[in-house]
Structure formats: C-alpha cells, structure tokens
Design a protein around this motif. Sequence first.
Motif, PDB file in Angstrom:
ATOM      1  N   HIS A  34       0.835  -1.209   0.000  1.00  0.00           N
ATOM      2  CA  HIS A  34       0.000   0.000   0.000  1.00  0.00           C
ATOM      3  C   HIS A  34       0.867   1.255   0.000  1.00  0.00           C
ATOM      4  O   HIS A  34       2.031   1.213   0.382  1.00  0.00           O
ATOM      5  CB  HIS A  34      -0.837   0.074   1.287  1.00  0.00           C
ATOM      6  CG  HIS A  34      -1.700  -1.106   1.539  1.00  0.00           C
ATOM      7  ND1 HIS A  34      -3.008  -1.171   1.140  1.00  0.00           N
ATOM      8  CD2 HIS A  34      -1.447  -2.280   2.182  1.00  0.00           C
ATOM      9  CE1 HIS A  34      -3.537  -2.330   1.523  1.00  0.00           C
ATOM     10  NE2 HIS A  34      -2.608  -3.021   2.159  1.00  0.00           N
ATOM     11  N   GLU A  92       2.383  -0.539   4.602  1.00  0.00           N
ATOM     12  CA  GLU A  92       2.049   0.808   4.135  1.00  0.00           C
ATOM     13  C   GLU A  92       3.333   1.601   3.914  1.00  0.00           C
ATOM     14  O   GLU A  92       4.276   1.486   4.698  1.00  0.00           O
ATOM     15  CB  GLU A  92       1.197   1.531   5.186  1.00  0.00           C
ATOM     16  CG  GLU A  92      -0.284   1.209   5.116  1.00  0.00           C
ATOM     17  CD  GLU A  92      -1.014   1.970   4.010  1.00  0.00           C
ATOM     18  OE1 GLU A  92      -0.375   2.825   3.356  1.00  0.00           O
ATOM     19  OE2 GLU A  92      -2.211   1.695   3.802  1.00  0.00           O
ATOM     20  N   HIS A 138      -2.441  -3.684  -3.486  1.00  0.00           N
ATOM     21  CA  HIS A 138      -3.789  -3.531  -2.942  1.00  0.00           C
ATOM     22  C   HIS A 138      -4.812  -3.449  -4.079  1.00  0.00           C
ATOM     23  O   HIS A 138      -5.942  -3.907  -3.966  1.00  0.00           O
ATOM     24  CB  HIS A 138      -3.831  -2.257  -2.072  1.00  0.00           C
ATOM     25  CG  HIS A 138      -5.127  -2.020  -1.374  1.00  0.00           C
ATOM     26  ND1 HIS A 138      -5.448  -0.818  -0.814  1.00  0.00           N
ATOM     27  CD2 HIS A 138      -6.196  -2.834  -1.142  1.00  0.00           C
ATOM     28  CE1 HIS A 138      -6.663  -0.896  -0.267  1.00  0.00           C
ATOM     29  NE2 HIS A 138      -7.128  -2.110  -0.452  1.00  0.00           N
ATOM     30  N   CYS A 146      -4.472   2.158  -5.109  1.00  0.00           N
ATOM     31  CA  CYS A 146      -3.370   1.893  -4.179  1.00  0.00           C
ATOM     32  C   CYS A 146      -2.661   0.599  -4.573  1.00  0.00           C
ATOM     33  O   CYS A 146      -3.330  -0.370  -4.873  1.00  0.00           O
ATOM     34  CB  CYS A 146      -3.935   1.788  -2.755  1.00  0.00           C
ATOM     35  SG  CYS A 146      -2.753   1.290  -1.507  1.00  0.00           S
TER      36      CYS A 146
END
Length: 259
Positions: A34, A92, A138, A146
């Motif tokens: 992500h 992330e 993602h 994303c």
Amino acid sequence: MKSWKDLEPDRYRLLTKNYTPGRGGRKIRYVVIHHNAGMLSIDQIWQVWQTREASAHYQVTIDGQIGQLVNDSDTAWHAANLLRNQESIGIEHANSGGAAADWPISEKTREEGAHLVAAICRYYGLGRPAWGVNVRPHSETGQTSCPYRLGPNGEYGKAYIARAQYWYDQMGSGTTTSTTPVKETPVTDDQTALLRQIRDNTADCRAMLMTLSAQDMGDANITGPYGGWPQTGGRTRTDTLAAIAAKLGVPGTTDTKEN
Ligand SMILES: [Zn+2]
C-alpha cells in the motif's frame, strides 16, 4: 529495522482497536503493498487507524523508519475482505509529496519497504518475492488505485520488486523456514512488571484462602491437616456442627470424635 532476520521493527506502536486478534487459523501466504496517499509518521498513522476502521501491520516512513502497528499474528484490516486480511501482511509506505506532486515515494522508503518484503518472505518461507504471487498490490481486487506508483505497473514497481529479490537473495536460505512461529511482540518492561504484579496478587490470594480454610479445618501448623481447634475438642467447624446435631438427635449425624 532493528533486525531483519527476526522482523524486529524500529518501533512498536500497536493499535488497541480496528484489527482482529488472531488469523482465524489461517497461514500467512503473501504481502499486500500500500501507499498512504499521505505523508504520515508512525504516530500519525496510528492516530488515523485508531479512529478509522482500517489498519496494516507495518508503516514505512519518509525517512525509512519501520513501525509495527498490528502484530503479525493478528489480522489487520487493509485488503478487500476477511480472507485476504487473514492470509496476508500489510505494508504501508508513506508518500514524500501530495497529490500535486502525484504522490511520490522517497527512495529510502522504497528501499526499506522492499527490504521488509524480503525479510517477511524469508521469515515465513513465502519464497522469492514476485508480483502477483507472494507480493500483491492492494489494487489487485480492482477497488482502489493503491499502491499507485508503487504497484507492478507503476513507475516504481519493477525496481521495488527487484530490490526485494536482491535482499531476499542476500538474506540467504539460513535457518528460517515456514515452520517459524508467527512473530509476536517481545515482552516489554511494562509487561514484565504486570506479570510480577499478577504473580504477587496470586500469592496474596492463596495466603488468604489458606487462612479461610484453616478457620474451617483447623490450623495445619498447630494440629496437623484437618486437625480442628482445641476449643472444639480437636474438631473442624463442620465436625463441630455434626457433633452438636448428633447430640440433639438429628438423624444421620455423627460426632466424629466418638467413632
Ligand atoms: Zn492500500
């Protein structure tokens, strides 16, 4: 990272909500990539996830710091559905610029993120990192763009997976295999203090119970086990009651001292 081999992050900043404890018995099979669509620090993303129904296991910051927000052994809420969340680890990546700059990601963030992918693939025996196999964007499920430029078709995607493969090869086959237990947060000083407190409380409870039982059954230190009390003729509280009942002629009662 403090340790790539043991997946020890620079910092733990674990969420207290918006994730699911455990993985519903499922094994970790892949990593989901992500980007923040934001330039967030570890504390900032913690704040966001504490107040929104979303989370991921790791955050890689602009300067390459890696924070752990959900334990690997728990299910973070970052992919399309429960099954995907239960079978994956979410990473992330912070952006180094906003929408006006088309959401760039710093080289340091990409490098540390790729290294983390490699370390996770090694630790959990997922194999050499490859897009679509054990490293999934993602966007795979089509509901989001994303991780945008970091995805397999984005401008960073190819170099990112190449770096992950490089680090995977660097880490060698080693001793870690797929049988490695799912990593958990190590015990902290706070937890040690808490365990000590629980142990002390347990000892206090036991002492109190022994005092209470001694009142009924007699003090074992003075009269031996179930020895009763001197003032009741060496009878316990129950035996004293039985002796009185027997004296009154209640059917079925006996004075243990007269047997
Ligand atoms: Zn995402």
